[in-house]
Scaffold this active site. Sequence first.
Site, PDB file in Angstrom:
ATOM      1  N   ALA A  85       0.838  -1.200   0.000  1.00 24.73           N
ATOM      2  CA  ALA A  85       0.000   0.000   0.000  1.00 24.73           C
ATOM      3  C   ALA A  85       0.872   1.247   0.000  1.00 24.73           C
ATOM      4  O   ALA A  85       1.962   1.254   0.567  1.00 24.73           O
ATOM      5  CB  ALA A  85      -0.883  -0.009   1.240  1.00 24.73           C
ATOM      6  N   GLY A  87       0.516  -5.497   0.384  1.00 23.65           N
ATOM      7  CA  GLY A  87      -0.297  -5.593  -0.833  1.00 23.65           C
ATOM      8  C   GLY A  87       0.495  -6.074  -2.040  1.00 23.65           C
ATOM      9  O   GLY A  87      -0.084  -6.667  -2.965  1.00 23.65           O
ATOM     10  N   GLU A  96       0.239  -9.647  -1.743  1.00 25.41           N
ATOM     11  CA  GLU A  96      -1.152 -10.048  -2.001  1.00 25.41           C
ATOM     12  C   GLU A  96      -1.446 -10.082  -3.507  1.00 25.41           C
ATOM     13  O   GLU A  96      -2.159 -10.948  -3.994  1.00 25.41           O
ATOM     14  CB  GLU A  96      -2.128  -9.110  -1.285  1.00 25.41           C
ATOM     15  CG  GLU A  96      -2.107  -9.322   0.231  1.00 25.41           C
ATOM     16  CD  GLU A  96      -3.037  -8.373   0.950  1.00 25.41           C
ATOM     17  OE1 GLU A  96      -2.812  -7.146   0.850  1.00 25.41           O
ATOM     18  OE2 GLU A  96      -3.988  -8.837   1.599  1.00 25.41           O
ATOM     19  N   GLU A 155       1.632  -6.553   7.385  1.00 26.22           N
ATOM     20  CA  GLU A 155       0.624  -5.590   7.846  1.00 26.22           C
ATOM     21  C   GLU A 155       0.536  -5.475   9.366  1.00 26.22           C
ATOM     22  O   GLU A 155       0.290  -4.381   9.896  1.00 26.22           O
ATOM     23  CB  GLU A 155      -0.757  -5.971   7.285  1.00 26.22           C
ATOM     24  CG  GLU A 155      -0.943  -5.615   5.812  1.00 26.22           C
ATOM     25  CD  GLU A 155      -0.461  -6.688   4.845  1.00 26.22           C
ATOM     26  OE1 GLU A 155       0.259  -7.607   5.292  1.00 26.22           O
ATOM     27  OE2 GLU A 155      -0.791  -6.597   3.667  1.00 26.22           O
TER      28      GLU A 155
HETATM   29  N1  COA Z   1       4.356   3.652   0.453  1.00 22.77           N
HETATM   30  C1  COA Z   1       4.778   4.868   0.118  1.00 22.77           C
HETATM   31  N2  COA Z   1       6.077   5.185  -0.052  1.00 22.77           N
HETATM   32  C2  COA Z   1       6.948   4.193   0.099  1.00 22.77           C
HETATM   33  C3  COA Z   1       6.582   2.868   0.435  1.00 22.77           C
HETATM   34  C4  COA Z   1       5.194   2.620   0.610  1.00 22.77           C
HETATM   35  N3  COA Z   1       4.752   1.401   0.901  1.00 22.77           N
HETATM   36  N4  COA Z   1       7.680   2.110   0.519  1.00 22.77           N
HETATM   37  C5  COA Z   1       8.719   2.910   0.237  1.00 22.77           C
HETATM   38  N5  COA Z   1       8.274   4.172  -0.012  1.00 22.77           N
HETATM   39  C6  COA Z   1       9.062   5.347  -0.340  1.00 22.77           C
HETATM   40  C7  COA Z   1       9.842   5.811   0.891  1.00 22.77           C
HETATM   41  O1  COA Z   1       9.045   6.605   1.742  1.00 22.77           O
HETATM   42  C8  COA Z   1      10.960   6.593   0.251  1.00 22.77           C
HETATM   43  O2  COA Z   1      10.491   7.861  -0.142  1.00 22.77           O
HETATM   44  P1  COA Z   1      11.396   9.192   0.187  1.00 22.77           P
HETATM   45  O3  COA Z   1      12.632   8.993  -0.653  1.00 22.77           O
HETATM   46  O4  COA Z   1      10.521  10.295  -0.282  1.00 22.77           O
HETATM   47  O5  COA Z   1      11.658   9.154   1.645  1.00 22.77           O
HETATM   48  C9  COA Z   1      11.223   5.792  -1.027  1.00 22.77           C
HETATM   49  O6  COA Z   1      10.064   5.006  -1.275  1.00 22.77           O
HETATM   50  C10 COA Z   1      12.369   4.854  -0.879  1.00 22.77           C
HETATM   51  O7  COA Z   1      12.182   4.109   0.307  1.00 22.77           O
HETATM   52  P2  COA Z   1      13.377   3.768   1.304  1.00 22.77           P
HETATM   53  O8  COA Z   1      12.803   3.274   2.574  1.00 22.77           O
HETATM   54  O9  COA Z   1      14.299   4.940   1.392  1.00 22.77           O
HETATM   55  O10 COA Z   1      14.101   2.643   0.455  1.00 22.77           O
HETATM   56  P3  COA Z   1      14.714   1.289   0.927  1.00 22.77           P
HETATM   57  O11 COA Z   1      15.138   0.607  -0.327  1.00 22.77           O
HETATM   58  O12 COA Z   1      15.744   1.527   1.989  1.00 22.77           O
HETATM   59  O13 COA Z   1      13.530   0.459   1.644  1.00 22.77           O
HETATM   60  C11 COA Z   1      11.378  -0.594   1.807  1.00 22.77           C
HETATM   61  C12 COA Z   1      12.435   0.023   0.889  1.00 22.77           C
HETATM   62  C13 COA Z   1      10.196  -0.952   0.893  1.00 22.77           C
HETATM   63  C14 COA Z   1      11.909  -1.848   2.486  1.00 22.77           C
HETATM   64  C15 COA Z   1      10.945   0.399   2.903  1.00 22.77           C
HETATM   65  O14 COA Z   1      10.685   1.650   2.292  1.00 22.77           O
HETATM   66  C16 COA Z   1       9.708  -0.044   3.606  1.00 22.77           C
HETATM   67  O15 COA Z   1       9.769  -0.800   4.566  1.00 22.77           O
HETATM   68  N6  COA Z   1       8.516   0.419   3.146  1.00 22.77           N
HETATM   69  C17 COA Z   1       7.271   0.069   3.750  1.00 22.77           C
HETATM   70  C18 COA Z   1       6.813  -1.259   3.218  1.00 22.77           C
HETATM   71  C19 COA Z   1       5.595  -1.791   3.934  1.00 22.77           C
HETATM   72  O16 COA Z   1       5.504  -1.815   5.128  1.00 22.77           O
HETATM   73  N7  COA Z   1       4.613  -2.253   3.136  1.00 22.77           N
HETATM   74  C20 COA Z   1       3.453  -2.886   3.623  1.00 22.77           C
HETATM   75  C21 COA Z   1       2.326  -1.965   3.534  1.00 22.77           C
HETATM   76  S1  COA Z   1       0.885  -2.778   4.180  1.00 22.77           S
END
Ligand code: COA
Length: 319
Positions: A121, A166, A169, A189
């Site tokens: 998401a 998601g 999913e 989640e």
């Molecule tokens: N929604 C919105 N933005 C997201 C995102 C998400 N699910 N996942 C990553 N981003 C954005 C980050 O906020 C960041 O934006 P910024 O540069 O403006 O700060 C950019 O993508 C890069 O993310 P970053 O965390 O710096 O990269 P990374 O490679 O170190 O880590 C992830 C990537 C995906 C592991 C980490 O961002 C993360 O844990 N995201 C959340 C994932 C999550 O919990 N998803 C389940 C949702 S139910």
Amino acid sequence: MKSLKYCFHPSIISRIPSCILSANRRYLATDQNASAKTETNNTTEAQAEIGPSAPELQVNNLTGDHQHVFEIALNRAERRNALGKQLLSQLDATLDSIKDNNAIRCVLFRSMVPNVFCAGADLKERLTMPQEEVGPFVSKIKEIFSKIFGLSVPTIVALDGLALGGGLELALACDIRIAAHTAKLGLTETKLGIIPGAGGTQRLPRLIGVAKAKELIYTGRILDGQQAYEFRLVNEVVKQNAQSDAAYQRSLEIAREIAQQGPLAVRMAKQAINKGSEVDLQTGLDVEEGCYDTVLTSEDRIEGLKAFQEKRKPIYKGV
Ligand code: COA
């Protein structure tokens, strides 16, 4: 591997919203004399298409060795392919546009963003969304993933990087999952104080069993490709390559194999398995019989028999 030719079938291009198509791809579709320019390696094409002005979702009707394979690629690098409103509405429109297209024999989901399939998401968008909008929005995501599950042709997803929440999913709604050993897969989640709401609590237990699914969902644990294979979450794990697209390359091979089989037979087999696995055995056997009746009267069945007799490759039409 032979290079892939990227262009759109006219019947597909007319039904896909223009926002999904880059100017470059529209050119490919409309300039019939430019076939030499369309002979391009997909990696080169992908690089040309990444960037702020590139569409968040890219669709490719593959040709050459991969004829009849339709590719849907996520391309929202700055948010790690998070499922925002725009990307989802483009995905929804694409699924509607292809669902009755008999020229398509397999749909392949992939990412254009290295080491990422989908971060789930869009958490930034979600933060600004009024609470009353969240429920209907999550229901809409679930509906879109059900459209993927309900596609009449086989679906494959290439997991060359992380697929969380998601993102996983979406992958669970596909028929076949291929992961690179470096992939990171998890229904995370509960870490965010919510539950998987786009089919995860239902599709994961059906795939890997209730006890294993509970363990993964309760803990929000993230598995690498090998662990995901051991959990039977993915069909295959492949060693990642220098281009970070090993799962995609393997998925292409499987898609090609599927596309060579009798298309009506493959669709009926999918229907029999999908419908039959949700009911008791006797009802499932009746479902199978109904699907067999459809292939029994098909031109493809006769073509398959003739090709065997004449020791040649069958030319299937899907009717
Ligand atoms: N929604 C919105 N933005 C997201 C995102 C998400 N699910 N996942 C990553 N981003 C954005 C980050 O906020 C960041 O934006 P910024 O540069 O403006 O700060 C950019 O993508 C890069 O993310 P970053 O965390 O710096 O990269 P990374 O490679 O170190 O880590 C992830 C990537 C995906 C592991 C980490 O961002 C993360 O844990 N995201 C959340 C994932 C999550 O919990 N998803 C389940 C949702 S139910």
